[in-house]
Each structure stands twice: as C-alpha cells, then as structure tokens.
Design a protein around this motif. Structure first.
Motif, mmCIF file in Angstrom:
data_model
loop_
_atom_site.group_PDB
_atom_site.id
_atom_site.type_symbol
_atom_site.label_atom_id
_atom_site.label_comp_id
_atom_site.label_asym_id
_atom_site.label_seq_id
_atom_site.Cartn_x
_atom_site.Cartn_y
_atom_site.Cartn_z
ATOM 1 N N PRO A 122 -4.596 9.718 10.434
ATOM 2 C CA PRO A 122 -3.396 8.936 10.184
ATOM 3 C C PRO A 122 -3.553 8.447 8.514
ATOM 4 N N HIS A 123 -3.559 9.104 7.502
ATOM 5 C CA HIS A 123 -3.775 8.606 6.037
ATOM 6 C C HIS A 123 -4.889 7.493 6.087
ATOM 7 N N LEU A 124 -6.211 7.992 6.426
ATOM 8 C CA LEU A 124 -7.275 7.245 6.492
ATOM 9 C C LEU A 124 -8.017 7.122 5.329
ATOM 10 N N ARG A 160 0.897 -1.195 0.013
ATOM 11 C CA ARG A 160 -0.065 0.004 -0.177
ATOM 12 C C ARG A 160 1.036 1.238 -0.012
ATOM 13 N N SER A 161 0.574 2.066 0.744
ATOM 14 C CA SER A 161 1.524 3.482 0.946
ATOM 15 C C SER A 161 2.666 3.482 1.500
ATOM 16 N N GLU A 162 2.871 2.382 2.543
ATOM 17 C CA GLU A 162 3.814 2.601 3.584
ATOM 18 C C GLU A 162 5.184 1.913 2.888
ATOM 19 N N ALA A 181 -5.131 14.165 -0.423
ATOM 20 C CA ALA A 181 -4.167 13.937 -1.611
ATOM 21 C C ALA A 181 -2.728 13.699 -1.068
ATOM 22 N N ARG A 182 -1.872 14.329 -0.864
ATOM 23 C CA ARG A 182 -0.490 13.884 -0.579
ATOM 24 C C ARG A 182 0.044 15.030 0.135
ATOM 25 N N GLY A 183 0.988 14.760 1.341
ATOM 26 C CA GLY A 183 1.772 15.576 2.050
ATOM 27 C C GLY A 183 2.784 16.275 0.887
ATOM 28 N N GLY A 207 -4.178 0.373 -4.148
ATOM 29 C CA GLY A 207 -4.611 1.721 -4.050
ATOM 30 C C GLY A 207 -4.103 2.688 -5.316
ATOM 31 N N VAL A 208 -4.415 3.725 -5.136
ATOM 32 C CA VAL A 208 -3.946 4.609 -6.467
ATOM 33 C C VAL A 208 -2.683 5.173 -6.719
ATOM 34 N N GLY A 209 -2.116 5.801 -5.355
ATOM 35 C CA GLY A 209 -1.083 6.600 -5.758
ATOM 36 C C GLY A 209 0.131 5.713 -5.821
ATOM 37 N N VAL A 210 0.985 5.898 -6.797
ATOM 38 C CA VAL A 210 2.301 5.073 -6.909
ATOM 39 C C VAL A 210 3.484 5.900 -6.623
#
Ligand SMILES: NC(=O)C1=CN([C@@H]2O[C@H](COP(=O)(O)OP(=O)(O)OC[C@H]3O[C@@H](n4cnc5c(N)ncnc54)[C@H](O)[C@@H]3O)[C@@H](O)[C@H]2O)C=CC1
Ligand SMILES: O=C(O)C(=O)COP(=O)(O)O
Length: 584
Positions: free
Chosen positions: A302-304, A68-70, A251-253, A91-94
């Motif tokens: 927390p990135h939920l 996932r994103s971690e 969206a993204r930090g 998920g979406v963001g790569v």
C-alpha cells in the motif's frame, strides 16, 4: 521529541500573529519538533481523519499545510486557504498538488527532492525479489498451516535482464544495486538521460520500448506521472514481453495501464507483477486497482516506497526546515515553484529568463521524443550552446539564464526542482553540458535574441538542433526552429507537425482535430528559411516532375485533450513526417 509531546492547540488562546500549521498526514516527529520549537502552532488531527470538505472548511486559518501523497491540494482548496504561504510535500512527487494554482496564488510549494529516494529504490528491489521468489505467498500459506514448497518454485534474478524505464534519482539507484549487487544485466530507456551517467550506473541505454521490452526478464518504471507517461505501458507493450517477464511499479499508478496489466496477467502475456502504487489510493471495493492488488500473480504493497523510519525522518526534517524558513520570511531550499531570479535583477532579465526557460522546455518536448517510431541509434552525448545576441550579450551575470535553461530542459520530464542555487549541480548530475556564448553583432532584426543549439553525438552520426527566440516588450517569441523561420508565442498546448509543403495538408489536419473535439486557438505555417530552400533545390527530395519538395512546420495552438490516438492519427496523414505535442 515524541509525537505525543506536541499538544493539540487550543485555538481560543492563540495569538492572531502566531502562524498556524496544519498537518493532516503522518509526519515524523523530528520535523514537528523543529516547527514547535520555532514557536508555531501545530494542528495535527489523526492522519486521514479530515475529509476534503473538512479540510476546505478549516484551511482558511492556516499559513502552512504539510502533506504527503494522500491529501489532494486542489485549486479550490488553495482558494479556501486565503492565508496560506506554503504547502509542503514531505516526499518527492507533487502530483497531488495543483502547483500551477498555488503559483498563481503566490503560495510556495516545497518538497523533499531526495529524502526518500533510497527507500523507494530499496522497496523496488524488495518487490523484485518478492515477485521472483513468491515470498508473500509462502508467508501467507505457511501462516495458514500449509507447507506448499512444490507450488512456490521461483526464479533467480542473477544473470537476468532488468529493464528500467526512467533513469532519474530512483531509477539510477535501482540500476546500481541490480547491476553491481545482484549481477543483473541492466538496460534502460530514458530519452533525456545522459549515456555517460547511465553507463556509470551499469546501464546500457536503448532507444525505444520496442527494443527494450522483448529483452527483459523484469521491467521497472521510475518516471513521474506526466501526460507523456500516463499509460506508457499498455496491452500492446505487454504483448511484446516474454511470457516469463515480471513488471514492477514503485513510481505512480497510471504509468502502467491497470486494466491492460490485469489482462496481461490473466491471459499469461507476462508472469507477474510487484505493485506499490495505484491510480486510486486506497483503491475502492470493486475497482480495477483493487482487483489488481488482489490478483494472485501480483505482490502488492500500500504505497510503502517511502515508508522507512529513515526516509520519513529525512523528508520531515527537509520540509519542516523550509516551512520555518518561509514563515520567518526567508527562502526555501527546494521550492517547486521558486523564482529563478533575484528581485534586483528582475526588471531587466525576467522576460529573457522566461524565454530561455520556454526554449529549454520546447527543446525537451519537441526533440527528445519519448516514443520514437524506430530507433536503432542511441544518443551518446548531448551538449548545448546557449548563445546571447545583441544587447543581451552585454549582460555579465547570466546565472539566472543558465538556471532557466536547465529548468526548461528538465522540468517537463522530472520531479526535480531547479533554482538558481542548484542548477549547475543538477545539470552536472544529469550530464547536461552547456556552453554560454556572447555574440554582440547578430544578423537577427531583434535587439536581443537567444539561440539554443544542441549538438547530439550518436552511434551513427552528429546532428544539431536549433531554437531561436526574442523578446519584444515583455512578450517572448520563437523565431526559428531548425531550418524553419517561425514567429509564435511559446504558451499553452502546441502541436508541431513537420510536413511536406503541399496543398491540402491544413484541411486534413483541421478535419482530424475536429473529429477529436480539439479547438485550434492559432495556427502558423513556418516555412524553410532561405538557405534551407536553396538546399532543397540542390540536394533535397524531389516530386514526380523532379521539382524540389519543400518542407514546412505547422504550428497549432490547441485546446482540449491531446491523446496518443490523436497524435497517431495525425502522424498517419499523407505528407506528415512527424508530430510532437508541447505543453508550455
Ligand atoms: N512509491 C513511493 O513511495 C515513491 C515513489 N516515487 C516516485 O518515483 C518516481 C521517480 O522519482 P525520481 O527518481 O525522484 O524522479 P526523477 O525526476 O529524478 O526521474 C524521472 C526520470 O524519468 C525520465 N522520464 C520522463 N519521461 C520519460 C519517458 N517517457 N520515458 C522514459 N523516461 C522518462 C526523466 O528523464 C527522469 O530521468 C516518481 O514518480 C516519484 O513520484 C518517489 C519516491 C517514493
Ligand atoms: O515521495 C513520493 O513521491 C512518494 O510517493 C511517497 O509518498 P508518501 O509520502 O509515502 O505518501
């Protein structure tokens, strides 16, 4: 199947032929069941238990990695994964995956382009309401035994103005809920969005952040994190907002500059923020992201954004199906780095596919400037003509070229993966209209050439932009940018400066680049073509002696970090009309 039903594998008795899949993050059981029922071996360590070093030490024995994103899938992790065939992002963001390095190693990267979009949009609305009505503080203080009604008076959102930066999949969903469900006025900024698609979601497009910021009561960003969106909102932007405004980030930090946001909250330039994503996750003790998350005017999660039962089920099934397909030798449905072209067409079309994709990408980055100096006009429609010349005009199956154009136009600004299967649908969704034309006789000297003409209709007028290119052997070249005759390879980071063609320009630009530590790898001056030269003399701008002022493009291949400060400084040099940075 429940997660506990999947036994950790005992490697001692695994057949060397059975593909192994490593899943270091939490994934819904529905997808895992698909993997195990296909006979693959799954290794599912407790989520978050593997350090980057552990992961690098283990990865060599796996054919697939699902994250996932971690998990940061870096070039060095990929090089340690000598057997890897696929990296799947549930998920979406790569942005946590080095897609370029994966492509170079022949590793397919897949994601779930829309499985968690509704969840992300709904979380944005949750943060919108929570920041407006002090929900978290009310809950915390009441649980502490305090009854603080007087201190927790909120604001209504109905009738207020929501500004949305980025009208892609998530942004448009937020817009619909806000306009149709909450009765908000929604204005949006997305230089690449179709005004019709925006209008259907209840959004009026504006042309610049300067125009948007002073109007909004709430602001939400839904762009991917790109070089062009990093620190899109900083001190200067927060100062332009109402003191009562609240900002949201699901969206993204990094799209909001976190240091500037802290200052904006401390100084009272804005009233509050709802933040789900941070530049460091989880944020470390004493860091700016953690200070922001703990700020009294911030509601933080927390990135939920994607953490709903339904979204996790969707993304898990989406990516696990693709992993099964790839490990069995088939093709995935949502490959981030999928080939656009079928093997049998490869030899003939490959260089043209590359050319058309580069032309599309050059168009988006060079012409649709996300930060125009001033814009009172708004694009209402944009359509494209893709014109094949010479030998190329004889090709009847141009689907890969059409897909390449959509990919080139969309990839620089979106997470959406384009391939030959989904290109038409994505073009339609984004309001991109493309007419393909075949012209067998062409004035160009090249046997096969391609022209992209984009016609924009704005509130005030119509304008068109032209990019032309050709293939020589397997190499691709750009031969025309509007009125300028060029000849350069569309590769790497390019600076394109539009300037008056007078002595001294090149020296000034070279000095500015030198001061910023930027190397020039090549340089070319593209002058006006013959027709444009004649026009300058007839009706163009003139110098003090009444001579026509000629314009030119300076095209520079550069190495080093091209910052906004550098672009700003170049734009302020005398005789420079415009600057764009293009990464191809
Ligand atoms: N917090 C979470 O858990 C989740 C976060 N996300 C994130 O949400 C963001 C949006 O995702 P999608 O809607 O799927 O992306 P998308 O690719 O569909 O849309 C992005 C939009 O941003 C626009 N854009 C690009 N540069 C821009 C600029 N400089 N100014 C204004 N607009 C610009 C593009 O034209 C495009 O319409 C991504 O960063 C994604 O990673 C997505 C899902 C869950
Ligand atoms: O899909 C995305 O882009 C997200 O940000 C979701 O991240 P997650 O899968 O919850 O770690």
């Amino acid at each position: 199947m429940a997660p506990s039903a999947i036994d950790p594998p005992s490697f001692s008795n695994l057949s060397p032929d059975v593909p192994r899949i490593l899943i270091p993050e939490k994934l819904s059981p529905e997808g895992l069941a698909l993997l195990s029922s296909s006979g693959f071996h799954l290794d599912i360590p407790p989520p978050g238990s593997l350090s980057p070093e552990d992961l690098a030490a283990k990865i060599g024995s796996y054919q697939a990695l699902i994250v996932r994103s971690e998990t940061k899938v870096t070039a060095s992790l990929l090089s340690a994964g000598s057997k890897l065939k696929v990296v799947a992002r549930a998920g979406v963001g790569v942005d946590n995956i080095d897609v370029k390095a994966a492509t170079e190693r022949g590793v397919i990267v897949v994601n779930s382009p829309s499985g968690n979009i509704l969840a992300a949009a709904e979380h944005t609305i949750a943060l919108l309401m929570a920041t407006a009505r002090n929900v978290p503080r009310g809950d915390t203080t009441l649980k502490q035994g305090k009854w603080e009604r007087g201190k927790l008076v909120g604001v209504e959102v109905g009738g207020k103005t929501l500004g949305i930066v980025g009208l892609g999949k998530v942004g448009l969903k937020v817009a619909r809920v806000a306009s149709q469900g909450l009765g908000m006025t929604v204005i949006g900024l997305d230089p690449y969005a179709s005004a019709e698609v925006a209008k259907a979601a209840g959004v009026s497009l504006v042309g610049s952040l300067d125009e948007l910021l002073p109007q909004v009561d709430f602001l939400t960003a839904h762009t991917p994190l790109l070089a062009s969106t990093l620190n899109l909102l900083g001190e200067e932007q927060f100062k332009k907002m109402k003191k009562t405004a609240r900002v949201l980030n699901v969206a993204r930090g990094g799209v909001y500059n976190e240091e500037a946001l802290l200052k904006a909250l401390d100084e009272g330039w804005i009233a509050g923020a709802g933040i789900d994503v941070f530049t460091q996750e989880p944020p470390k003790e004493g860091s700016i992201p953690l200070t922001l998350a703990q700020h009294p005017k911030v509601v933080s999660t927390p990135h939920l954004g994607a953490s709903t039962v339904e979204a996790q089920e969707n993304v898990s099934i989406d990516v696990c199906k693709q992993v099964v397909e790839i490990l069995k030798g088939g093709l995935p449905t949502a490959a981030v780095n999928a080939p656009l072209i079928l093997p049998e067409e490869y030899r003939r079309l490959q260089p043209f596919v590359k050319l058309v994709e580069k032309i599309g990408s050059l168009h988006t980055q060079h012409y649709a400037n996300p930060n125009p100096k001033s814009t009172t006009t708004t694009t209402t429609t944009r359509r494209f003509e893709l014109i094949y010349h010479g030998d190329l005009a004889t090709i009847t199956n141009t689907r890969p070229l059409f897909a390449a154009l959509v990919k080139g136009l969309v990839t620089p600004i979106s997470n959406t993966n384009i391939n030959i299967v989904n290109a038409t649908l994505i073009a339609k969704d984004r309001g991109i209209a493309i007419d393909e034309k075949h012209v067998s006789s062409h004035s160009s000297t090249y046997a096969s050439a391609v022209t992209l003409r984009s016609i924009s209709t704005t509130d005030n007028n119509d304008s068109d932009q032209i990019i032309e290119g050709y293939v020589s052997g397997n190499a691709v070249f750009i031969s025309k940018l509007d009125r300028f005759a060029a000849n350069f390879t569309p590769e790497g980071t390019l600076l394109i400066l539009h300037n008056y063609d007078e002595p001294g320009k090149i020296g000034n630009v070279g000095m500015v680049l030198g001061r910023h530590g930027i190397n020039i790898t090549f340089m070319q001056v593209a002058g006006l073509n013959q027709e444009a030269r004649r026009k300058v003399v007839d009706d163009g701008p003139v110098d003090d002696s009444g001579n026509g002022l000629k314009e030119a493009l300076m095209i520079l291949g550069v190495g080093g970090e091209v910052t906004k400060e550098l672009i700003g400084e170049l734009g302020r040099q005398e005789g420079i009309l415009d600057v764009s940075v293009v990464r191809l």
